[in-house]
Design a protein around this motif. Structure first.
Motif, PDB file in Angstrom:
ATOM      1  N   ILE A  62       1.658  -3.800   9.418  1.00  9.94           N
ATOM      2  CA  ILE A  62       1.238  -2.466   8.994  1.00  9.94           C
ATOM      3  C   ILE A  62       1.816  -1.410   9.924  1.00  9.94           C
ATOM      4  CG2 ILE A  62      -0.804  -0.972   8.931  1.00  9.94           C
ATOM      5  CD1 ILE A  62      -2.210  -3.220   7.480  1.00  9.94           C
ATOM      6  N   ARG A  63       1.792  -1.714  11.214  1.00  9.41           N
ATOM      7  CA  ARG A  63       2.337  -0.788  12.203  1.00  9.41           C
ATOM      8  C   ARG A  63       3.819  -0.512  11.915  1.00  9.41           C
ATOM      9  NH1 ARG A  63       1.565   0.960  17.652  1.00  9.41           N
ATOM     10  NH2 ARG A  63       3.164   2.548  17.814  1.00  9.41           N
ATOM     11  N   ALA A  64       4.541  -1.582  11.576  1.00  2.00           N
ATOM     12  CA  ALA A  64       5.965  -1.424  11.280  1.00  2.00           C
ATOM     13  C   ALA A  64       6.151  -0.500  10.077  1.00  2.00           C
ATOM     14  CB  ALA A  64       6.578  -2.790  10.998  1.00  2.00           C
ATOM     15  N   ASN A  65       5.327  -0.708   9.056  1.00  2.00           N
ATOM     16  CA  ASN A  65       5.412   0.144   7.873  1.00  2.00           C
ATOM     17  C   ASN A  65       5.115   1.602   8.195  1.00  2.00           C
ATOM     18  OD1 ASN A  65       6.040  -1.340   5.410  1.00  2.00           O
ATOM     19  ND2 ASN A  65       4.293  -2.603   6.002  1.00  2.00           N
ATOM     20  N   ILE A  66       4.061   1.790   8.983  1.00  2.00           N
ATOM     21  CA  ILE A  66       3.673   3.153   9.350  1.00  2.00           C
ATOM     22  C   ILE A  66       4.796   3.812  10.151  1.00  2.00           C
ATOM     23  CG2 ILE A  66       2.111   4.474  10.841  1.00  2.00           C
ATOM     24  CD1 ILE A  66      -0.145   2.674   9.963  1.00  2.00           C
ATOM     25  N   ASP A  67       5.367   3.058  11.099  1.00  2.00           N
ATOM     26  CA  ASP A  67       6.437   3.603  11.935  1.00  2.00           C
ATOM     27  C   ASP A  67       7.630   4.031  11.089  1.00  2.00           C
ATOM     28  OD1 ASP A  67       4.864   3.201  14.055  1.00  2.00           O
ATOM     29  OD2 ASP A  67       5.991   1.546  14.940  1.00  2.00           O
ATOM     30  N   VAL A  68       8.015   3.151  10.150  1.00  2.00           N
ATOM     31  CA  VAL A  68       9.157   3.476   9.296  1.00  2.00           C
ATOM     32  C   VAL A  68       8.865   4.744   8.498  1.00  2.00           C
ATOM     33  CG1 VAL A  68      10.428   2.714   7.262  1.00  2.00           C
ATOM     34  CG2 VAL A  68      10.021   1.122   9.133  1.00  2.00           C
ATOM     35  N   TYR A  69       7.660   4.834   7.980  1.00  2.00           N
ATOM     36  CA  TYR A  69       7.286   6.015   7.199  1.00  2.00           C
ATOM     37  C   TYR A  69       7.397   7.278   8.048  1.00  2.00           C
ATOM     38  CZ  TYR A  69       4.405   9.352   4.682  1.00  2.00           C
ATOM     39  OH  TYR A  69       3.960  10.480   4.044  1.00  2.00           O
ATOM     40  N   LEU A  70       6.884   7.191   9.280  1.00  2.00           N
ATOM     41  CA  LEU A  70       6.885   8.375  10.142  1.00  2.00           C
ATOM     42  C   LEU A  70       8.306   8.762  10.542  1.00  2.00           C
ATOM     43  CD1 LEU A  70       3.785   7.559  12.367  1.00  2.00           C
ATOM     44  CD2 LEU A  70       3.955   9.320  10.610  1.00  2.00           C
ATOM     45  N   ILE A  71       9.140   7.765  10.820  1.00  5.72           N
ATOM     46  CA  ILE A  71      10.527   8.052  11.202  1.00  5.72           C
ATOM     47  C   ILE A  71      11.267   8.696  10.028  1.00  5.72           C
ATOM     48  CG2 ILE A  71      12.726   6.979  11.824  1.00  5.72           C
ATOM     49  CD1 ILE A  71      10.998   4.932  13.431  1.00  5.72           C
ATOM     50  N   ASP A  72      11.047   8.141   8.832  1.00  4.52           N
ATOM     51  CA  ASP A  72      11.660   8.703   7.630  1.00  4.52           C
ATOM     52  C   ASP A  72      11.284  10.168   7.462  1.00  4.52           C
ATOM     53  OD1 ASP A  72      12.954   6.498   6.952  1.00  4.52           O
ATOM     54  OD2 ASP A  72      11.718   5.947   5.219  1.00  4.52           O
TER      55      ASP A  72
ATOM     56  N   PHE B  50       0.838  -1.199   0.000  1.00  5.23           N
ATOM     57  CA  PHE B  50       0.000   0.000   0.000  1.00  5.23           C
ATOM     58  C   PHE B  50       0.868   1.243   0.000  1.00  5.23           C
ATOM     59  CE2 PHE B  50       0.568  -1.454   4.333  1.00  5.23           C
ATOM     60  CZ  PHE B  50       0.874  -0.312   5.055  1.00  5.23           C
ATOM     61  N   PHE B  51       0.270   2.323  -0.462  1.00  3.64           N
ATOM     62  CA  PHE B  51       0.986   3.589  -0.566  1.00  3.64           C
ATOM     63  C   PHE B  51       0.403   4.567   0.436  1.00  3.64           C
ATOM     64  CE2 PHE B  51       1.034   7.912  -2.269  1.00  3.64           C
ATOM     65  CZ  PHE B  51       2.399   8.094  -2.453  1.00  3.64           C
ATOM     66  N   ILE B  52       1.276   5.211   1.233  1.00  3.11           N
ATOM     67  CA  ILE B  52       0.751   6.191   2.183  1.00  3.11           C
ATOM     68  C   ILE B  52       1.475   7.525   2.033  1.00  3.11           C
ATOM     69  CG2 ILE B  52      -0.198   4.750   4.009  1.00  3.11           C
ATOM     70  CD1 ILE B  52       2.484   4.616   5.314  1.00  3.11           C
ATOM     71  N   GLN B  53       0.766   8.578   2.327  1.00  2.22           N
ATOM     72  CA  GLN B  53       1.341   9.918   2.249  1.00  2.22           C
ATOM     73  C   GLN B  53       0.576  10.805   3.222  1.00  2.22           C
ATOM     74  OE1 GLN B  53       3.339  11.336  -0.910  1.00  2.22           O
ATOM     75  NE2 GLN B  53       3.874  12.704   0.764  1.00  2.22           N
ATOM     76  N   THR B  54       1.295  11.549   4.034  1.00  2.00           N
ATOM     77  CA  THR B  54       0.595  12.455   4.954  1.00  2.00           C
ATOM     78  C   THR B  54       0.782  13.896   4.508  1.00  2.00           C
ATOM     79  OG1 THR B  54       2.526  12.520   6.357  1.00  2.00           O
ATOM     80  CG2 THR B  54       0.819  10.974   6.985  1.00  2.00           C
TER      81      THR B  54
ATOM     82  N   PRO C 131      -6.833  21.281   6.483  1.00  2.00           N
ATOM     83  CA  PRO C 131      -7.064  20.610   7.768  1.00  2.00           C
ATOM     84  C   PRO C 131      -5.804  20.549   8.616  1.00  2.00           C
ATOM     85  CG  PRO C 131      -7.006  19.013   5.991  1.00  2.00           C
ATOM     86  CD  PRO C 131      -6.931  20.350   5.356  1.00  2.00           C
ATOM     87  N   ASN C 132      -5.978  20.240   9.901  1.00  2.00           N
ATOM     88  CA  ASN C 132      -4.835  20.154  10.801  1.00  2.00           C
ATOM     89  C   ASN C 132      -3.972  18.935  10.512  1.00  2.00           C
ATOM     90  OD1 ASN C 132      -7.146  21.585  12.105  1.00  2.00           O
ATOM     91  ND2 ASN C 132      -5.502  22.124  13.529  1.00  2.00           N
ATOM     92  N   GLY C 133      -4.585  17.933   9.965  1.00  2.00           N
ATOM     93  CA  GLY C 133      -3.810  16.754   9.603  1.00  2.00           C
ATOM     94  C   GLY C 133      -4.527  15.993   8.511  1.00  2.00           C
ATOM     95  N   SER C 134      -3.765  15.339   7.646  1.00  2.00           N
ATOM     96  CA  SER C 134      -4.423  14.571   6.602  1.00  2.00           C
ATOM     97  C   SER C 134      -3.534  13.421   6.185  1.00  2.00           C
ATOM     98  CB  SER C 134      -4.731  15.447   5.398  1.00  2.00           C
ATOM     99  OG  SER C 134      -3.544  15.806   4.751  1.00  2.00           O
ATOM    100  N   ALA C 135      -4.151  12.402   5.634  1.00  2.00           N
ATOM    101  CA  ALA C 135      -3.391  11.254   5.147  1.00  2.00           C
ATOM    102  C   ALA C 135      -4.107  10.663   3.955  1.00  2.00           C
ATOM    103  CB  ALA C 135      -3.238  10.208   6.238  1.00  2.00           C
ATOM    104  N   TYR C 136      -3.311  10.066   3.081  1.00  2.00           N
ATOM    105  CA  TYR C 136      -3.845   9.463   1.867  1.00  2.00           C
ATOM    106  C   TYR C 136      -3.327   8.042   1.802  1.00  2.00           C
ATOM    107  CZ  TYR C 136      -4.148   8.525  -3.155  1.00  2.00           C
ATOM    108  OH  TYR C 136      -4.398   7.964  -4.376  1.00  2.00           O
ATOM    109  N   LEU C 137      -4.205   7.108   1.462  1.00  2.00           N
ATOM    110  CA  LEU C 137      -3.789   5.707   1.414  1.00  2.00           C
ATOM    111  C   LEU C 137      -4.333   5.054   0.150  1.00  2.00           C
ATOM    112  CD1 LEU C 137      -3.475   3.181   4.171  1.00  2.00           C
ATOM    113  CD2 LEU C 137      -5.183   2.640   2.480  1.00  2.00           C
ATOM    114  N   GLU C 138      -3.508   4.213  -0.447  1.00  2.00           N
ATOM    115  CA  GLU C 138      -3.875   3.595  -1.709  1.00  2.00           C
ATOM    116  C   GLU C 138      -3.540   2.106  -1.632  1.00  2.00           C
ATOM    117  OE1 GLU C 138      -2.490   6.131  -4.924  1.00  2.00           O
ATOM    118  OE2 GLU C 138      -2.398   4.366  -6.211  1.00  2.00           O
TER     119      GLU C 138
END
Lengths: 325, 295
Positions: free
Chosen positions: B280-290, B42-46, B52-59
């Motif tokens: 999924i959590r691992a993926n999200i964490d890596v994305y956020l750390i990056d 999956f593809f994620i982008q915040t 808005p104060n926060g947004s995210a896109y997921l594909e």
């Protein structure tokens, strides 16, 4: 209704004990007494009214109609049971009504033996059941989280259990002239179903006599839906509104003919923005809660079903006394 | 005087009709076969939206989800010592909504469902047949997300305010599982909440698993992949949301299918959904750390 912090903590503490004490001294798996009657509306195929001591009341009616379903679309887009909820004070498109409708439609359509709704000797004719539910509450306590699911579920169970369908007359003719079957068959394709005017000829959708129940043991009963309140490690059936307010979580567990069925769902019963922030809101479920809940429902559901069946059977005897007209 | 057709607007004599290169819609890119224990990429982008104060896109495959968070914003009215949390879900008008009620949606991938069928199916699910209000599916998703995220957000930090979550489904497959859509939406909401900077107890991650009658486990099931495996027609799906850093507490739980539930099945569903949720959590964490390190 908002509990004071002291009341709240007292209630929560007594409910989270190892042997919990409920405010009305019920057991964990014990329901509140209900007052129920069946078949009290003369114009419907089946009806029921269930009242609870706290003043909540649920009236359910079942009306049947004949629909033609082409065989190609069967099983897919057509639902033969259609629930409609009427809760005074709530719009039809509100979250509460919308979720109730979806949940009931889902559970009942997925666990209903459609063959019992099929018209004999007709290929594409089915009975469609329209189930209207009116929920009356004399308190303002009902909100998106206080889901009166147990009561509504009892009421719809009773209404379906007491539903009778009219006798098909076309069916009888066939026995008399079964000499030229082919001819009849072609006739039947275009023929409209005819029903007997005599209501005493009607048959139960769910046969109630003990002999017939053994005959078709796999005949399903209508589903029942239970709502459980989770407080610490304890689970409670039929939580009162106070118990729901202090609960961590809720579980919706449907049951049908001895089995736990889908969809099992977790929910929040205690959203109360004005209440004191307790740690309760941040707690989730664990494996033990789910298995405990499932065993609890398995334990009590059969008893509930047989108690409700009794209501149907006794209502039959004095059918006309029950009528409100 | 030129006596021509005055009723219609006829263009110049030498006009040529517009030519469309390919008027037929392209074949949608369908899911490639995946193994049972794999989850779809999956593809994620915040932070795509600035308002808005926060947004995210997921594909994921053909499913596109956009979540925007407004808040905490102040509200008028009586004093509240906690923030008010609201969720709204909307499918864009042209998106065919998956049918949650259908008994056999799993088996209806025989590709002969016409456009008309799809529309009929869609109308059945819409409350009162009107498009103005939220459909049942939209309401269902909203309440799932609401109850799942309530334990995660530290509402006490934001008195007298409201936090609004708006979920927009830009594209979805009709044949798709509602539960798999819920899992996508829920993961997207987690990201959006992180992006908004609202204080959280934990990031919620959601996994979905399917168990067949012969105890075969399928992670991240969609309708199409597993069509041939489920010939006997008995299966159970569960979408489960976890707080992985809080002892894997379950904050959202919803099952679907036609297998009867017992305790061993529940255990298997929880374990397998948790496996997917952790990936999924691992993926999200890596994305956020990056993201932090790139800033």
């Amino acid at each position: 209704m908002i509990l004071s912090p002291a009341e709240r903590s007292y209630l929560r503490d007594s409910l989270s004990l190892e042997t919990p004490i409920r405010p009305d001294s019920r057991l964990v798996g014990q329901f509140r007494p209900i007052e129920a009657v069946c078949n009290f509306l003369p114009n419907f195929n089946g009806s029921s009214r269930v009242r609870l001591s706290d003043g909540n009341e649920c009236i359910t009616s079942v009306k049947s109609s004949v629909v033609i379903i082409s065989s190609s679309s069967r099983d897919d887009s057509v639902n033969l049971i259609d629930f409609l909820f009427n809760i005074p004070g709530y719009r039809d498109d509100s979250n509460l009504v919308s979720n109730l409708t979806l949940t009931f439609n889902k559970i009942f359509n997925n666990n209903f033996d459609y063959s019992s709704l099929k018209l004999k000797n007709f290929k594409n004719h089915f009975f469609k059941l329209s189930i209207d539910i009116l929920f009356i509450s004399n308190s303002s306590d009902i909100n998106d989280n206080y889901v009166p699911l147990t009561l509504i579920s009892f009421s719809s169970y009773l209404a379906l259990r007491s539903t009778r369908l009219p006798l098909l007359i076309n069916d009888l003719e066939k026995d008399e002239e079964d000499l030229n079957i082919d001819k009849i068959k072609t006739q039947k394709e275009v023929e409209l179903p005819m029903f007997s005017d005599d209501w005493s000829d009607s048959t139960y959708l769910f046969p109630t006599s003990p002999s017939s129940s053994t005959a078709n043991a796999n005949q399903r009963t209508p589903p029942l839906i239970f709502i459980l309140a989770v407080i610490d490690d304890n689970l409670f059936v039929d939580p009162t509104i106070e118990e729901q307010y202090v609960s961590d979580n809720g579980l919706i567990v449907p049951w049908c003919s001895g089995n736990i069925i889908n969809p099992i769902e977790s929910t929040k019963l205690s959203r109360d923005p004005n209440s004191d922030s307790t740690s309760s809101s941040t707690v989730g479920l664990n494996y033990n809660h789910l298995t405990k809940g499932i065993s609890l429902v398995k334990e009590v559901a059969a008893k509930v079903a047989s108690a409700l069946d009794n209501v149907v059977n006794t209502s039959d005897e004095n059918e006309f006394l029950n009528s409100i007209f | 005087m030129n006596i021509g057709d005055r009723r219609r607007i006829i263009g110049p004599v030498n006009a040529r009709a517009l030519y469309f290169e390919n008027s037929k819609p392209k074949e949608s890119i369908h899911h490639t076969r995946k193994k049972n224990n794999e989850i779809r990429p999956f593809f994620i982008q915040t932070g795509l939206l600035t308002n808005p104060n926060g947004s995210a896109y997921l594909e994921i495959d053909n499913t596109l989800i956009l979540v925007s968070i407004f808040g905490p914003r102040p509200i008028k009215g009586p004093f509240m010592n906690k923030a008010c949390f609201q969720v709204e879900t909307k499918f864009l008008p042209y998106v065919n909504q998956p049918n949650y009620l259908s008994k056999a949606y799993l088996f209806n991938t025989n590709n002969n469902a016409t456009e008309e069928d799809v529309n009929i199916r869609r109308n059945l699910d819409i409350t009162g047949g009107s498009y103005s209000s939220y459909s049942n599916i939209e309401q269902k998703i909203s309440s799932y997300i609401h109850s799942a995220f309530l334990p995660s957000i530290i509402l006490e930090k934001y008195p007298k305010s409201t936090i609004d979550v708006f979920i927009i489904v830009l594209s979805a497959n009709v044949e798709d599982n509602v539960l798999s859509l819920i899992s996508g939406i829920s993961n997207c909401c987690s990201l959006a909440l992180v992006d908004s900077g609202i204080e959280l107890n934990d990031i919620i991650s959601t996994g979905i698993s399917r168990i067949l009658k012969d105890n075969t486990v399928i992670l991240d099931p969609t309708t199409i992949h597993n069509k041939d495996i489920t010939d006997d027609g008995k299966y159970v799906d569960a979408v489960i949301s976890f707080m992985n850093c809080k002892n894997d507490q379950i904050v959202g739980f919803l099952t679907d299918g036609n297998l009867n539930i017992d305790n061993s099945l529940i255990e298997a569903l929880i374990n397998n959904s948790n496996r997917m949720a952790k990936q999924i959590r691992a993926n999200i964490d890596v994305y956020l750390i990056d993201q932090i390190s790139s800033n």
